[in-house]
Write an enzyme that holds these catalytic residues in place. Structure first.
Site, PDB file in Angstrom:
ATOM      1  N   ASN A 208      -6.155 -10.827   1.717  1.00  0.00           N
ATOM      2  CA  ASN A 208      -5.168 -11.117   1.998  1.00  0.00           C
ATOM      3  C   ASN A 208      -4.109 -11.308   3.477  1.00  0.00           C
ATOM      4  O   ASN A 208      -4.456 -10.630   4.337  1.00  0.00           O
ATOM      5  CB  ASN A 208      -4.147 -11.183   1.289  1.00  0.00           C
ATOM      6  CG  ASN A 208      -3.310  -9.644   1.012  1.00  0.00           C
ATOM      7  OD1 ASN A 208      -3.295  -8.638   1.976  1.00  0.00           O
ATOM      8  ND2 ASN A 208      -2.914  -9.100  -0.245  1.00  0.00           N
ATOM      9  N   ARG A 209      -3.245 -11.697   3.643  1.00  0.00           N
ATOM     10  CA  ARG A 209      -2.222 -12.325   4.818  1.00  0.00           C
ATOM     11  C   ARG A 209      -1.802 -10.734   5.613  1.00  0.00           C
ATOM     12  O   ARG A 209      -1.791 -10.434   6.280  1.00  0.00           O
ATOM     13  CB  ARG A 209      -1.101 -12.790   4.799  1.00  0.00           C
ATOM     14  CG  ARG A 209      -0.402 -12.996   6.620  1.00  0.00           C
ATOM     15  CD  ARG A 209       0.707 -13.969   6.051  1.00  0.00           C
ATOM     16  NE  ARG A 209       1.309 -14.825   5.173  1.00  0.00           N
ATOM     17  CZ  ARG A 209       0.636 -16.257   5.733  1.00  0.00           C
ATOM     18  NH1 ARG A 209       1.018 -16.215   7.408  1.00  0.00           N
ATOM     19  NH2 ARG A 209       1.057 -17.590   5.818  1.00  0.00           N
ATOM     20  N   GLU A 211      -2.516  -7.758   3.976  1.00  0.00           N
ATOM     21  CA  GLU A 211      -3.911  -6.872   5.065  1.00  0.00           C
ATOM     22  C   GLU A 211      -4.470  -6.988   5.992  1.00  0.00           C
ATOM     23  O   GLU A 211      -5.136  -5.823   6.905  1.00  0.00           O
ATOM     24  CB  GLU A 211      -5.215  -7.161   3.986  1.00  0.00           C
ATOM     25  CG  GLU A 211      -4.730  -6.395   2.792  1.00  0.00           C
ATOM     26  CD  GLU A 211      -5.434  -7.028   1.580  1.00  0.00           C
ATOM     27  OE1 GLU A 211      -5.482  -6.260   0.024  1.00  0.00           O
ATOM     28  OE2 GLU A 211      -6.873  -7.736   1.676  1.00  0.00           O
ATOM     29  N   ASP A 278      -6.818 -10.928  -8.161  1.00  0.00           N
ATOM     30  CA  ASP A 278      -7.637 -10.760  -9.299  1.00  0.00           C
ATOM     31  C   ASP A 278      -8.386 -11.664  -9.695  1.00  0.00           C
ATOM     32  O   ASP A 278      -9.832 -12.537  -8.916  1.00  0.00           O
ATOM     33  CB  ASP A 278      -7.290  -9.618 -10.228  1.00  0.00           C
ATOM     34  CG  ASP A 278      -6.983  -8.201 -10.089  1.00  0.00           C
ATOM     35  OD1 ASP A 278      -7.271  -8.170  -8.604  1.00  0.00           O
ATOM     36  OD2 ASP A 278      -6.186  -7.370 -10.458  1.00  0.00           O
TER      37      ASP A 278
END
Length: 331
Positions: A208-209, A211, A278
């Site tokens: 994701n952004r 991370e 998830d």
């Protein structure tokens, strides 16, 4: 924009059934205690919760496995629980949902990762985490490796679901990727901050952004920032695809020798984003396992995330609801 017909959607929907997907990673249990607060404790200036309901749900990689099940697949969870009360509850949930447990190893040296939420008068007032972030020992790692080696020929795909709770060690990651590539098995990754660059040569890498910003040490604000980050990950990891999830910004898809593509979010209303990641990795992997191309798979995953974001709490995506939503939207 992906152009997908009703006929193609029907083909994909039917193909979801009984795909066998191993989910390797940090198995967790989510606990909930609901009740009212009507007084302050005489022992300390803290509220007393009068519990009206308590229940447990799958969390972490176990929630990904549950999503695979609700999408019509056969999940094979692979991970570790402790020899404790929460481990017993986790095992009972697997039996209740008819999910096989042959890939679950009991480690007497660590607790079952459990996040217990205390909710009073509909307000989440505290969360209690019981966990170990230490890497599993070599004996446990070998048990997981042997199980996967013995199971690999029956699999349609593998998901590596990392929450940095110690199950996915650098050496185990390398063994699994090597095994999957040797057998030409689809392998997708939902990474966390640690081990980020250990996931080389996989099919899909889906950060994701936040991370990506943390690991690359940069801020991702503009379209140019997104493009630069995606291309850097693609080059560094040598994966087939990078999917950069951007929250309300949708998904950016990168692949070698092709232009990046953007897909806007499909969330109509956002009640709770918990578990959306998830849902994305589960739907994406199931779709790719059926023979969908990366854009069809992202298209479905985007819709799936939109559906679960409209629900309160962590809930799995149901196959029927997913395809009904897509069909209704494209009419």
């Amino acid at each position: 924009m992906v152009d997908i017909s009703n006929k193609r959607l029907d083909e994909l929907k039917k193909s979801f059934d009984r795909k066998r997907i191993a989910v390797v990673g940090d198995m967790m249990l989510d606990g909930y205690y609901w009740g009212d607060v009507k007084r302050i404790s005489p022992e300390a200036p803290v509220p007393v919760l009068e519990v009206e309901d308590e229940f447990f749900r799958f969390g972490g990689a176990a929630n990904v496995a549950y999503n695979i099940l609700s999408l019509g697949g056969i999940p094979i969870p692979v991970g570790v629980i402790g020899n404790d009360t929460f481990g017993n509850i986790f095992s009972s949930l697997l039996k209740e949902k008819n999910i096989e447990d042959r890939g679950i190893v009991i480690d007497t040296e660590r607790p079952t990762t459990t996040k217990t939420r205390i909710i009073a008068d509909n307000q989440h007032i505290v969360r209690i985490d019981k966990e170990s972030k230490a890497y599993i020992n070599s004996k446990i790692e070998d048990m997981i490796s042997i199980f996967l080696a013995n199971t690999i020929d029956s699999l349609d795909g593998i998901i590596l679901q990392d929450y940095n709770k110690g199950i996915l060690t650098p050496s185990l990651i390398s063994k699994i990727i090597t095994l999957a590539n040797k057998k030409n098995i689809l392998i997708t990754v939902d990474p966390k901050f640690d081990n980020f660059f250990e996931y080389k040569n996989v099919t899909v890498f889906k950060p994701n952004r936040k991370e990506t910003e943390t690991v690359l040490g940069t801020r991702i604000k503009s379209d140019n920032d997104i493009s630069s980050a995606g291309k850097k990950l693609l080059e560094e990891l040598n994966c087939t695809y990078v999917l950069l999830t951007l929250g309300e910004g949708g998904i950016a898809v990168f692949e070698k020798n092709d232009k990046e593509k953007r897909m806007p979010t499909k969330a109509r209303k956002v009640a709770d984003v918990s578990g959306a990641g998830d849902t994305v990795i589960s739907t994406l992997t199931m779709a790719l396992a059926t023979g969908a191309n990366i854009y069809e798979a992202c298209y479905l995953a985007n819709y799936a995330a939109g559906v679960v974001c409209g629900e309160v709490g962590i809930v799995p995506i149901e196959k029927e609801k997913l395809f009904e939503t897509v069909v209704k939207d494209i009419k």
